[in-house]
Design a protein around this motif. Sequence first.
Motif, short mmCIF file in Angstrom:
data_model
loop_
_atom_site.label_atom_id
_atom_site.label_comp_id
_atom_site.label_asym_id
_atom_site.label_seq_id
_atom_site.Cartn_x
_atom_site.Cartn_y
_atom_site.Cartn_z
N ASP A 308 0.81 -1.22 0.00
CA ASP A 308 0.00 0.00 0.00
C ASP A 308 0.85 1.27 0.00
O ASP A 308 0.30 2.37 -0.05
CB ASP A 308 -0.95 0.01 1.21
N MET A 309 2.17 1.16 0.09
CA MET A 309 3.05 2.34 -0.03
C MET A 309 3.85 2.32 -1.34
O MET A 309 4.66 3.19 -1.60
CB MET A 309 4.05 2.38 1.14
N GLN A 310 3.62 1.28 -2.15
CA GLN A 310 4.44 1.12 -3.36
C GLN A 310 4.23 2.25 -4.36
O GLN A 310 5.19 2.81 -4.91
CB GLN A 310 4.08 -0.25 -3.97
N ALA A 311 2.97 2.62 -4.59
CA ALA A 311 2.67 3.65 -5.60
C ALA A 311 3.26 5.00 -5.19
O ALA A 311 3.82 5.72 -6.03
CB ALA A 311 1.17 3.75 -5.80
N GLN A 312 3.14 5.34 -3.90
CA GLN A 312 3.66 6.64 -3.43
C GLN A 312 5.18 6.69 -3.59
O GLN A 312 5.73 7.72 -3.98
CB GLN A 312 3.29 6.86 -1.95
N PHE A 313 5.86 5.57 -3.29
CA PHE A 313 7.32 5.54 -3.47
C PHE A 313 7.68 5.64 -4.95
O PHE A 313 8.68 6.25 -5.32
CB PHE A 313 7.93 4.28 -2.84
N MET A 314 6.87 5.02 -5.79
CA MET A 314 7.16 5.11 -7.22
C MET A 314 7.10 6.57 -7.66
O MET A 314 7.96 7.04 -8.41
CB MET A 314 6.19 4.26 -8.03
N ALA A 315 6.07 7.30 -7.18
CA ALA A 315 5.95 8.72 -7.54
C ALA A 315 7.21 9.46 -7.12
O ALA A 315 7.76 10.27 -7.88
CB ALA A 315 4.72 9.32 -6.87
N MET A 316 7.69 9.16 -5.93
CA MET A 316 8.90 9.83 -5.42
C MET A 316 10.13 9.48 -6.27
O MET A 316 10.94 10.34 -6.61
CB MET A 316 9.11 9.40 -3.96
N LEU A 317 10.24 8.20 -6.63
CA LEU A 317 11.44 7.74 -7.33
C LEU A 317 11.50 8.19 -8.79
O LEU A 317 12.54 8.07 -9.43
CB LEU A 317 11.55 6.21 -7.23
N THR A 318 10.38 8.74 -9.30
CA THR A 318 10.39 9.22 -10.69
C THR A 318 11.41 10.34 -10.87
O THR A 318 11.88 10.57 -11.98
CB THR A 318 9.01 9.76 -11.14
N VAL A 319 11.73 11.05 -9.77
CA VAL A 319 12.69 12.15 -9.89
C VAL A 319 13.97 11.88 -9.08
O VAL A 319 14.69 12.80 -8.70
CB VAL A 319 12.05 13.51 -9.47
N ALA A 320 14.25 10.60 -8.83
CA ALA A 320 15.47 10.25 -8.09
C ALA A 320 16.70 10.39 -9.00
O ALA A 320 16.58 10.42 -10.23
CB ALA A 320 15.37 8.81 -7.57
N ASP A 321 17.86 10.43 -8.36
CA ASP A 321 19.12 10.56 -9.11
C ASP A 321 19.60 9.20 -9.60
O ASP A 321 20.69 8.75 -9.22
CB ASP A 321 20.21 11.13 -8.19
N GLY A 322 18.83 8.51 -10.39
CA GLY A 322 19.27 7.20 -10.87
C GLY A 322 18.08 6.26 -11.02
O GLY A 322 16.92 6.69 -10.98
N THR A 323 18.38 4.97 -11.14
CA THR A 323 17.33 3.99 -11.47
C THR A 323 16.97 3.12 -10.27
O THR A 323 17.85 2.61 -9.57
CB THR A 323 17.84 3.10 -12.63
N SER A 324 15.68 2.96 -10.04
CA SER A 324 15.18 2.12 -8.94
C SER A 324 14.39 0.95 -9.53
O SER A 324 13.75 1.10 -10.57
CB SER A 324 14.23 2.91 -8.04
N VAL A 325 14.43 -0.17 -8.84
CA VAL A 325 13.63 -1.31 -9.26
C VAL A 325 12.59 -1.60 -8.17
O VAL A 325 12.94 -1.70 -6.99
CB VAL A 325 14.51 -2.56 -9.52
N ILE A 326 11.34 -1.71 -8.57
CA ILE A 326 10.27 -2.00 -7.61
C ILE A 326 9.69 -3.37 -7.96
O ILE A 326 9.22 -3.58 -9.08
CB ILE A 326 9.15 -0.94 -7.68
N ARG A 327 9.76 -4.28 -7.00
CA ARG A 327 9.17 -5.60 -7.24
C ARG A 327 7.94 -5.73 -6.37
O ARG A 327 7.96 -5.43 -5.17
CB ARG A 327 10.17 -6.71 -6.90
N GLU A 328 6.81 -6.16 -6.94
CA GLU A 328 5.55 -6.30 -6.20
C GLU A 328 5.43 -7.76 -5.76
O GLU A 328 5.19 -8.64 -6.57
CB GLU A 328 4.41 -5.93 -7.14
#
Length: 420
Positions: A308-328
């Motif tokens: 239930d926090m995955q989508a909010q973190f994805m929004a945040m990581l869209t402007v991070a300094d690099g690449t993030s991987v999110i596994r559901e």
Amino acid sequence: MDKFVIEGGYKLRGEVRVSGAKNAALPLFAASILIPEPVVFRNVPDVADVFTMAELLSDLGARVERVEKGTWRIDTSSISNTTAPYEVVKRMRASIYVLGPLLARFGRAEVSLPGGCAFGPRPVDFHIRGLKAMGADIRVEHGYIVARAERLGTASIAFDKKSVGATAHLMMAATISDGEVIIENAALEPEVVTLAEFLKLSGAEITGEGTDEVIVRGVDALRSPGEFEVIPDRIEAGTYAVASFMTGGEVTLKNVCVEHLRSVLEKLREAGASFEADSRNRELRMFPGGRIAPVDIFTAPFPGFPTDMQAQFMAMLTVADGTSVIREGIYPDRFKHAFELTRLGADIKVDDGFAVVKGVEKLTGAPVMASDLRASAALVLAGLIAEGTTVVDRIYHLDRGYEDFEKKLSSLGAHIRRIK
Ligand code: UD1
């Protein structure tokens, strides 16, 4: 349908009071069916799902009163009907929670079978298998789960994977029974633990809540504990913490339970956020952070990182300094928000059960559409940092689970308004 219009680019500052947890309030309301006496619940969030559960209990014949904001009085002594209709269940899957309590108290229940949902299939087979193991006769007729049991009894139930709903549901059903019910591979979520505490205050015999093995020894009847306070909403709290960090803001969250937020805070720290809890762990002060570092996320049952926090973190990581991987790890298809975020300029690739989020310089405002409750929150968060205007449509999803979202955000300095 209501929409939010957001002007991005404003830092959030100030204090926000986190509301009671929707996902704790819903099973607590359903558990009141087991208690034929008035119960008063405090710190209940004013969100659509709570009103839906209240409507369902009223339809069953209970006297349900919202005494004032946050306080509800429920008296189920007058229940005369044991059917939860399709019209209500289709609006809220958690309606399934009334099945076990009705069955345990009245020996019968008919609950419309919930369908899939925006983030994929969500079966209720664990719930049904568990009740059958306790001796219930269960059939599906005309789209309804029709359950009958003289009296529920001894069972040993092991889930294939951890389920919050099935653990809470079967724990409730087992309280009034003739036997001992052992639930193995039980969910450890705080919402399950607080439900067990409520049931125990009402006379239930439960041990092991918060561990993998919950044991419920049936009793003849439950009594009202008088009053009970709903725990703070850890997902709402996490959402404001992320909003504070990603806008470069400085928000103090009041009425939180920091212990319930460990995995979320750990990830925020890894992403560069800094914060401090008060000595009682009831308040969380977010400090203005720097750049957002990319982090990898794997959603898992509590104490893991919440889906239930995955989508909010994805929004945040869209402007991070690099690449993030999110596994559901809970709902492999829960990525609809990714496509809407790309409309704001995000660079996200979704594959089978995971998403790769490549940080971009900035987001730019656009019209977007919410697909579920937490996806809506993510789109609003993205709108807060996007350049220009973002319009988030279908926010009825958001109203299901966030109390006064736009009011709280506005009080923190966000430029957000609701249009009808
Ligand atoms: C609850 C929360 C929801 C959250 C989810 C996971 C409420 C009202 N909702 O939903 O916000 O996203 O936990 O933390 O508290 N499963 C089955 N069969 C079942 C039941 C579940 O296969 O009978 C599967 C689900 O498809 C999912 C996993 O088990 O893959 C966990 O689901 P579960 O914990 O049951 O979610 P809910 O209780 O429905």
